[in-house]
Design a protein around this motif. Structure first.
Motif, PDB file in Angstrom:
ATOM      1  N   SER A 185     -52.980-103.082 -42.846  1.00 54.44           N
ATOM      2  CA  SER A 185     -53.230-102.488 -41.647  1.00 54.44           C
ATOM      3  C   SER A 185     -52.250-101.482 -41.221  1.00 54.44           C
ATOM      4  N   PRO A 186     -52.469-100.195 -41.214  1.00 54.41           N
ATOM      5  CA  PRO A 186     -51.368 -99.313 -41.060  1.00 54.41           C
ATOM      6  C   PRO A 186     -51.054 -99.198 -39.268  1.00 54.41           C
ATOM      7  N   LEU A 187     -52.185 -99.644 -38.556  1.00 60.31           N
ATOM      8  CA  LEU A 187     -52.141 -99.683 -37.319  1.00 60.31           C
ATOM      9  C   LEU A 187     -50.977-100.778 -36.722  1.00 60.31           C
ATOM     10  N   ALA A 188     -51.467-102.001 -37.627  1.00 55.19           N
ATOM     11  CA  ALA A 188     -50.605-103.280 -37.456  1.00 55.19           C
ATOM     12  C   ALA A 188     -49.219-103.050 -37.449  1.00 55.19           C
ATOM     13  N   ILE A 189     -48.910-102.457 -38.893  1.00 61.51           N
ATOM     14  CA  ILE A 189     -47.448-102.354 -39.496  1.00 61.51           C
ATOM     15  C   ILE A 189     -46.878-101.276 -38.456  1.00 61.51           C
ATOM     16  N   SER A 190     -47.531-100.387 -38.035  1.00 61.80           N
ATOM     17  CA  SER A 190     -46.975 -99.409 -36.949  1.00 61.80           C
ATOM     18  C   SER A 190     -46.594-100.242 -35.615  1.00 61.80           C
ATOM     19  N   LEU A 191     -47.622-100.682 -35.023  1.00 62.17           N
ATOM     20  CA  LEU A 191     -47.426-101.521 -33.726  1.00 62.17           C
ATOM     21  C   LEU A 191     -46.149-102.440 -33.911  1.00 62.17           C
ATOM     22  N   MET A 192     -46.150-103.130 -35.176  1.00 66.57           N
ATOM     23  CA  MET A 192     -45.121-104.099 -35.336  1.00 66.57           C
ATOM     24  C   MET A 192     -43.816-103.578 -35.422  1.00 66.57           C
ATOM     25  N   LYS A 193     -43.763-102.597 -36.224  1.00 65.04           N
ATOM     26  CA  LYS A 193     -42.453-102.089 -36.330  1.00 65.04           C
ATOM     27  C   LYS A 193     -41.722-101.130 -34.963  1.00 65.04           C
ATOM     28  N   ARG A 194     -42.977-100.483 -34.063  1.00 65.78           N
ATOM     29  CA  ARG A 194     -42.444-100.113 -32.953  1.00 65.78           C
ATOM     30  C   ARG A 194     -41.846-101.111 -31.738  1.00 65.78           C
ATOM     31  N   ALA A 195     -42.708-102.251 -31.858  1.00 68.41           N
ATOM     32  CA  ALA A 195     -42.201-103.462 -31.056  1.00 68.41           C
ATOM     33  C   ALA A 195     -40.703-104.007 -31.445  1.00 68.41           C
ATOM     34  N   LEU A 196     -40.496-103.813 -32.742  1.00 72.24           N
ATOM     35  CA  LEU A 196     -39.167-104.554 -33.148  1.00 72.24           C
ATOM     36  C   LEU A 196     -37.896-103.564 -33.201  1.00 72.24           C
ATOM     37  N   ALA A 197     -38.365-102.251 -32.779  1.00 67.45           N
ATOM     38  CA  ALA A 197     -37.273-101.178 -32.822  1.00 67.45           C
ATOM     39  C   ALA A 197     -36.650-101.406 -31.155  1.00 67.45           C
ATOM     40  N   ALA A 198     -35.353-100.743 -31.638  1.00 63.79           N
ATOM     41  CA  ALA A 198     -34.626-100.662 -30.226  1.00 63.79           C
ATOM     42  C   ALA A 198     -35.379 -99.580 -29.358  1.00 63.79           C
ATOM     43  N   GLU A 199     -35.234 -99.781 -28.143  1.00 62.62           N
ATOM     44  CA  GLU A 199     -35.911 -98.836 -27.131  1.00 62.62           C
ATOM     45  C   GLU A 199     -35.226 -97.438 -27.338  1.00 62.62           C
ATOM     46  N   PRO A 200     -35.998 -96.332 -27.232  1.00 61.28           N
ATOM     47  CA  PRO A 200     -35.597 -95.062 -27.664  1.00 61.28           C
ATOM     48  C   PRO A 200     -34.121 -94.699 -26.812  1.00 61.28           C
ATOM     49  N   ALA A 201     -34.188 -94.865 -25.783  1.00 57.88           N
ATOM     50  CA  ALA A 201     -33.178 -94.626 -24.969  1.00 57.88           C
ATOM     51  C   ALA A 201     -31.709 -95.191 -25.378  1.00 57.88           C
ATOM     52  N   ASN A 202     -31.780 -96.381 -26.070  1.00 54.77           N
ATOM     53  CA  ASN A 202     -30.737 -97.051 -26.742  1.00 54.77           C
ATOM     54  C   ASN A 202     -30.097 -96.299 -27.934  1.00 54.77           C
ATOM     55  N   LEU A 203     -31.149 -95.953 -28.816  1.00 54.38           N
ATOM     56  CA  LEU A 203     -30.852 -95.399 -29.856  1.00 54.38           C
ATOM     57  C   LEU A 203     -30.353 -93.972 -29.678  1.00 54.38           C
ATOM     58  N   ALA A 204     -31.038 -93.240 -28.562  1.00 55.73           N
ATOM     59  CA  ALA A 204     -30.616 -91.882 -28.321  1.00 55.73           C
ATOM     60  C   ALA A 204     -28.955 -91.999 -27.784  1.00 55.73           C
ATOM     61  N   ALA A 205     -28.832 -92.953 -26.887  1.00 53.96           N
ATOM     62  CA  ALA A 205     -27.360 -93.008 -26.524  1.00 53.96           C
ATOM     63  C   ALA A 205     -26.481 -93.188 -27.560  1.00 53.96           C
ATOM     64  N   THR A 206     -26.728 -94.146 -28.426  1.00 49.17           N
ATOM     65  CA  THR A 206     -25.753 -94.392 -29.567  1.00 49.17           C
ATOM     66  C   THR A 206     -25.653 -93.234 -30.359  1.00 49.17           C
ATOM     67  N   LEU A 207     -26.748 -92.457 -30.770  1.00 47.98           N
ATOM     68  CA  LEU A 207     -26.558 -91.303 -31.605  1.00 47.98           C
ATOM     69  C   LEU A 207     -25.968 -89.916 -30.724  1.00 47.98           C
ATOM     70  N   GLU A 208     -26.015 -90.058 -29.689  1.00 50.07           N
ATOM     71  CA  GLU A 208     -25.221 -89.156 -28.608  1.00 50.07           C
ATOM     72  C   GLU A 208     -23.882 -89.496 -28.869  1.00 50.07           C
ATOM     73  N   PHE A 209     -23.488 -90.590 -28.618  1.00 52.53           N
ATOM     74  CA  PHE A 209     -21.883 -90.974 -28.581  1.00 52.53           C
ATOM     75  C   PHE A 209     -21.480 -90.753 -30.213  1.00 52.53           C
ATOM     76  N   GLU A 210     -22.274 -90.916 -31.289  1.00 53.57           N
ATOM     77  CA  GLU A 210     -21.891 -91.169 -32.578  1.00 53.57           C
ATOM     78  C   GLU A 210     -21.567 -89.352 -32.819  1.00 53.57           C
ATOM     79  N   ALA A 211     -22.523 -88.613 -32.317  1.00 58.09           N
ATOM     80  CA  ALA A 211     -21.964 -86.877 -32.397  1.00 58.09           C
ATOM     81  C   ALA A 211     -20.800 -86.900 -31.828  1.00 58.09           C
ATOM     82  N   ASP A 212     -20.703 -87.230 -30.541  1.00 55.14           N
ATOM     83  CA  ASP A 212     -19.435 -86.964 -29.771  1.00 55.14           C
ATOM     84  C   ASP A 212     -18.296 -87.533 -30.631  1.00 55.14           C
ATOM     85  N   ALA A 213     -18.141 -88.499 -31.186  1.00 55.83           N
ATOM     86  CA  ALA A 213     -16.938 -89.217 -31.685  1.00 55.83           C
ATOM     87  C   ALA A 213     -16.893 -88.698 -32.996  1.00 55.83           C
ATOM     88  N   GLN A 214     -17.870 -88.357 -33.758  1.00 53.71           N
ATOM     89  CA  GLN A 214     -17.511 -87.898 -35.354  1.00 53.71           C
ATOM     90  C   GLN A 214     -17.209 -86.677 -35.182  1.00 53.71           C
TER      91      GLN A 214
END
Length: 263
Positions: free
Chosen positions: A202-231
């Motif tokens: 089921s593509p819907l089940a897979i999509s929901l499962m992956k979204r539930a297991l993923a980090a909150e977007p704000a946390n990923l965004a904050a990490t990527l923002e720091f990564e860009a600054d640091a790099q």
């Protein structure tokens, strides 16, 4: 495509890094083509799974240092380049379909980071993984500051990043980076078989499962923002310039981790 092969068959997309003479290192052309490929995957809902692999006995040796130096960017330019890459790196990490990395040979630097974005990692006995950024006076990028601690735990992630040491396939299996090891001649078929299995799920089940297991977007965004600054800061440092010069002159790195027995 000049640096990649991208095919779609029976619901499975296969993206092959195809600069074997450079061990599939990522240059500016490949960056643009990767962005195009991942955008195609995102838009094409007939694609049910994605396989990442490399040509010529290598997965991806990381960023192409010669290409990086020729771009002549200052700190602001490097930061903009990282942010451009983050548009598709973040999309890959958060892709709502299974991603399988089929790894033979080196997966270094950004190549290792792309492996960490996958849901399943299949490797050959010749696969090896490394975060060599500190040897170049840089911080890990392509999302690794976010993904590696989630895969191996914070303490082990610190050790792998700060030591910049190589991890062989058997250790990567023990650490949970790799899910299974197969002979090189079985790697493509095994990756395709695993990917194909999801066309019946089921593509819907897979999509929901992956979204539930993923980090909150704000946390990923904050990490990527720091990564860009640091790099961006690291790319303009004297340590990075010296390390690159030593590498291009085939001189030993100034930073060398003392090897020893690994648990």
């Amino acid at each position: 495509m000049n640096t990649l092969e991208f095919t779609v068959a029976d619901g499975v997309a296969t993206l092959t890094f195809n600069r074997p003479a450079q061990r599939n290192a990522i240059d500016l052309v490949m960056r643009g083509e990767l962005a195009q490929c991942f955008a195609n995957v995102q838009k094409d809902r007939t694609i049910r799974a994605l396989v990442l692999t490399g040509a010529g006995g290598a997965f991806c040796a990381g960023g192409d240092l010669r290409s990086m130096q020729s771009s002549g960017n200052d700190g602001a330019g490097w930061r903009a380049r990282m942010q451009d890459a983050h548009q598709w790196v973040g999309a890959l990490i958060e892709l709502d379909r299974p991603v399988i990395a089929a790894v033979d040979g080196p997966a270094y630097g950004a190549g290792f980071s792309l492996v960490l974005a996958a849901d399943f990692v299949i490797a050959t006995p010749a696969a090896r993984f490394c975060m060599p950024f500190l040897k170049l006076g840089l911080v890990p990028d392509f999302g690794a500051l976010h993904t590696l601690p989630r895969v191996v735990g914070m303490q082990r992630a610190k050790e792998l990043m700060l030591s910049a040491r190589e991890v062989a396939a058997d250790e990567a299996l023990r650490l949970g980076i790799v899910g299974e090891i197969v002979p090189a001649d079985r790697l493509p078929a095994r990756a395709q078989a695993l990917a194909a299995s999801f066309t019946g799920a089921s593509p819907l089940a897979i999509s929901l499962m992956k979204r539930a297991l993923a980090a909150e977007p704000a946390n990923l965004a904050a990490t990527l923002e720091f990564e860009a600054d640091a790099q961006a800061l690291c790319f303009t440092s004297a340590q990075h310039r010296e390390a690159v010069a030593r590498f291009l002159d085939k001189q030993p790195a100034a930073f060398v981790w003392p090897t020893g027995e690994q648990s």
